[in-house]
Design an enzyme around this catalytic site. Sequence first.
Site, short mmCIF file in Angstrom:
data_model
loop_
_atom_site.label_atom_id
_atom_site.label_comp_id
_atom_site.label_asym_id
_atom_site.label_seq_id
_atom_site.Cartn_x
_atom_site.Cartn_y
_atom_site.Cartn_z
N ASN A 105 0.85 -1.19 0.00
CA ASN A 105 0.00 0.00 0.00
C ASN A 105 0.88 1.23 0.00
O ASN A 105 1.94 1.24 0.62
CB ASN A 105 -0.88 0.00 1.26
CG ASN A 105 -1.79 1.22 1.33
OD1 ASN A 105 -2.32 1.66 0.32
ND2 ASN A 105 -1.97 1.74 2.53
N HIS A 107 1.03 5.21 1.07
CA HIS A 107 0.34 6.09 2.02
C HIS A 107 1.02 7.46 2.02
O HIS A 107 2.26 7.54 2.09
CB HIS A 107 0.39 5.46 3.42
CG HIS A 107 -0.33 6.25 4.46
ND1 HIS A 107 -1.70 6.29 4.54
CD2 HIS A 107 0.13 7.06 5.45
CE1 HIS A 107 -2.05 7.09 5.53
NE2 HIS A 107 -0.97 7.56 6.10
N GLY A 141 -3.67 -4.56 10.23
CA GLY A 141 -3.89 -3.31 10.95
C GLY A 141 -4.18 -2.19 9.96
O GLY A 141 -4.34 -2.43 8.77
N ASP A 143 -2.47 0.60 8.22
CA ASP A 143 -1.16 1.20 7.89
C ASP A 143 -0.08 0.82 8.90
O ASP A 143 0.81 1.61 9.18
CB ASP A 143 -1.29 2.73 7.79
CG ASP A 143 -2.23 3.14 6.67
OD1 ASP A 143 -2.99 4.11 6.86
OD2 ASP A 143 -2.23 2.47 5.61
C1 GRF Z 1 -2.68 8.78 -2.80
O1 GRF Z 1 -1.92 9.80 -2.15
C2 GRF Z 1 -2.79 7.59 -1.90
O2 GRF Z 1 -1.66 7.32 -1.13
C3 GRF Z 1 -3.90 8.03 -0.99
O3 GRF Z 1 -4.83 8.66 -1.83
C4 GRF Z 1 -4.12 9.20 -2.93
C5 GRF Z 1 -4.74 8.62 -4.17
O4 GRF Z 1 -4.43 9.48 -5.21
N1 GRF Z 1 -4.48 6.90 -0.29
P1 GRF Z 1 -4.66 8.97 -6.72
O5 GRF Z 1 -6.03 8.32 -6.77
O6 GRF Z 1 -3.56 7.98 -7.01
O7 GRF Z 1 -4.53 10.22 -7.53
#
Ligand code: GRF
Length: 202
Positions: A105, A107, A141, A143
């Site tokens: 993932n 973040h 969990g 993140d």
């Molecule tokens: C990204 O920053 C991701 O980490 C977060 O939401 C954003 C999604 O942006 N969960 P996109 O859809 O890739 O433009």
Amino acid sequence: LTVAVLISGGGSNLRALLDAAAEPGFPARIVVVGADRPADGLAHADAYNIPTFAVPYREYATREEWGDELARQLTAWRPDLIVLSGLMRLLPAAVVAAFAPRIINTHPAYLPEFPGAHGVRDALAAGAEQTGASVIVVDDGVDTGPILAQERVPVLPGDDETSLHDRIKPVERRLLIDVVRRIAEGELDLAAPASSNPPAAT
Ligand code: GRF
């Protein structure tokens, strides 16, 4: 290495990964893109003639039933790796259990700082002078999985959530592409990643 990507929104990070995977020599191939809603970002996959699917969360009575259908869709494609790139939904434990540790993932914060769905907003609200981007292995969990890559991003005076997120995303994309490359080339072992990610201080 075959990759399935899951999104919820515009998919700018997905688009960057698609562009990288289209380069000759990139060691991973995106075979399907899925979403938990009719996400605009699915159009990026269409542009590359990559199959897509949507499992609309609102069509299911429970998170678990939604998760079961998502797992069925993913299983059909037998991906080596699942990338959550802007999926704004927690995966049910059964889905994580079915695919872990082959789920990563991205973040938009420097985990374990500011986990959860509003990492950018929370960093601003906390008055942080720097935040970051992180790529982690998904565990059950929020993140909390092992950190595969992360990098600091400055918060600038006058930043709002959009300007800060727009500064974080290019870093996220670079980290994500590099992590996928390293997994595909066998440099990163998801079953035994280098660092563990302590739960954020409460
Ligand atoms: C990204 O920053 C991701 O980490 C977060 O939401 C954003 C999604 O942006 N969960 P996109 O859809 O890739 O433009």
